[in-house]
Design a protein around this motif. Structure first.
Motif, PDB file in Angstrom:
ATOM      1  N   ALA A  99       0.838  -1.208   0.000  1.00 56.46           N
ATOM      2  CA  ALA A  99       0.000   0.000   0.000  1.00 56.46           C
ATOM      3  C   ALA A  99       0.869   1.253   0.000  1.00 56.46           C
ATOM      4  O   ALA A  99       0.564   2.228  -0.700  1.00 56.46           O
ATOM      5  N   LEU A 100       1.953   1.232   0.776  1.00 59.70           N
ATOM      6  CA  LEU A 100       2.867   2.386   0.806  1.00 59.70           C
ATOM      7  C   LEU A 100       3.448   2.662  -0.568  1.00 59.70           C
ATOM      8  O   LEU A 100       3.515   3.826  -1.000  1.00 59.70           O
ATOM      9  N   GLU A 101       3.861   1.613  -1.232  1.00 58.63           N
ATOM     10  CA  GLU A 101       4.445   1.776  -2.557  1.00 58.63           C
ATOM     11  C   GLU A 101       3.443   2.420  -3.516  1.00 58.63           C
ATOM     12  O   GLU A 101       3.770   3.354  -4.249  1.00 58.63           O
ATOM     13  N   GLU A 102       2.212   1.928  -3.491  1.00 57.10           N
ATOM     14  CA  GLU A 102       1.167   2.493  -4.346  1.00 57.10           C
ATOM     15  C   GLU A 102       0.879   3.946  -3.961  1.00 57.10           C
ATOM     16  O   GLU A 102       0.747   4.823  -4.817  1.00 57.10           O
ATOM     17  N   TYR A 103       0.798   4.203  -2.663  1.00 55.99           N
ATOM     18  CA  TYR A 103       0.514   5.542  -2.139  1.00 55.99           C
ATOM     19  C   TYR A 103       1.601   6.543  -2.550  1.00 55.99           C
ATOM     20  O   TYR A 103       1.309   7.639  -3.012  1.00 55.99           O
ATOM     21  N   PHE A 104       2.863   6.139  -2.402  1.00 55.84           N
ATOM     22  CA  PHE A 104       3.971   7.019  -2.749  1.00 55.84           C
ATOM     23  C   PHE A 104       4.041   7.298  -4.248  1.00 55.84           C
ATOM     24  O   PHE A 104       4.521   8.347  -4.663  1.00 55.84           O
ATOM     25  N   ASN A 105       3.555   6.365  -5.060  1.00 57.49           N
ATOM     26  CA  ASN A 105       3.682   6.495  -6.512  1.00 57.49           C
ATOM     27  C   ASN A 105       2.413   6.941  -7.217  1.00 57.49           C
ATOM     28  O   ASN A 105       2.341   6.907  -8.441  1.00 57.49           O
ATOM     29  N   SER A 106       1.407   7.366  -6.447  1.00 57.34           N
ATOM     30  CA  SER A 106       0.140   7.808  -7.038  1.00 57.34           C
ATOM     31  C   SER A 106      -0.154   9.241  -6.619  1.00 57.34           C
ATOM     32  O   SER A 106       0.178   9.637  -5.504  1.00 57.34           O
ATOM     33  N   PRO A 107      -0.811   9.987  -7.495  1.00 57.14           N
ATOM     34  CA  PRO A 107      -1.242  11.323  -7.075  1.00 57.14           C
ATOM     35  C   PRO A 107      -2.302  11.188  -5.968  1.00 57.14           C
ATOM     36  O   PRO A 107      -3.015  10.189  -5.899  1.00 57.14           O
TER      37      PRO A 107
END
Length: 177
Positions: free
Chosen positions: A111-119
């Motif tokens: 989830a962190l990875e997705e969060y960091f890489n998404s607007p």
């Protein structure tokens, strides 16, 4: 999936997104169990030193095993030879757990990875409860956006609603209807 960047750097980046009024109240911790076979443990989100969400790998994997078993019983499917079928059943069990808020440490890292890489706009519409919680704490989500969410927040999980209320209280926004 193991998370490669150093946790201290990731935590620093994560904390940089937390809004100012909650910065000293919210914390993220990763506890690894050295003696666990995969050395994974728990990821925890605390507010005022109280655990709000504990994402324990051992608990999640145990529950996933039981869910997968229950699905097999329902389907009367005890054939373990088909790798694709096994993977589909495991994925179905994992999705059930996520809807119930049962996560492993690896779910937090994912989830962190997705969060960091998404607007932030994309993160706000995510179906992932962890990402939604992170959004409720995020300084990029302003008061106007929080006010707009007042009606739709009732459709979210109770935990996301609690973090929404926490953020609204911290920003002096009246979140009750």
């Amino acid at each position: 999936m193991l998370y490669h960047p150093k946790w201290s750097k990731v935590k620093k980046r994560l904390m940089s997104f937390v809004c100012e009024p909650l910065h000293s109240r919210v914390d993220f911790q990763v506890i690894n169990y050295r003696k666990a076979h995969d050395q994974l443990g728990r990821a925890v989100i605390t507010v005022d030193k109280v655990e709000m969400l504990s994402m324990c790998t051992i608990t999640a994997e145990r529950e996933e095993y039981y869910r997968e078993r229950d699905i097999r019983i329902q389907l009367d499917d005890f054939s373990y030879d088909d790798v694709f079928n096994n993977r589909a059943l495991q994925e179905q069990a994992h999705e059930q757990l996520k809807t119930e808020g049962i996560y492993g440490q690896y779910d937090f890292f994912s989830a962190l990875e997705e969060y960091f890489n998404s607007p932030i706009e994309a993160s706000l519409t995510s179906n992932n409860m962890i990402i939604k919680i992170l959004c409720m704490l995020d300084r990029r989500v302003g008061k106007r956006t929080l006010r707009k969410m007042k009606e739709s927040i009732s459709e979210e999980t109770l935990l996301v609603q609690e973090f929404y209320k926490l953020r609204c209280d911290a920003e002096n926004i009246h979140s009750s209807k």
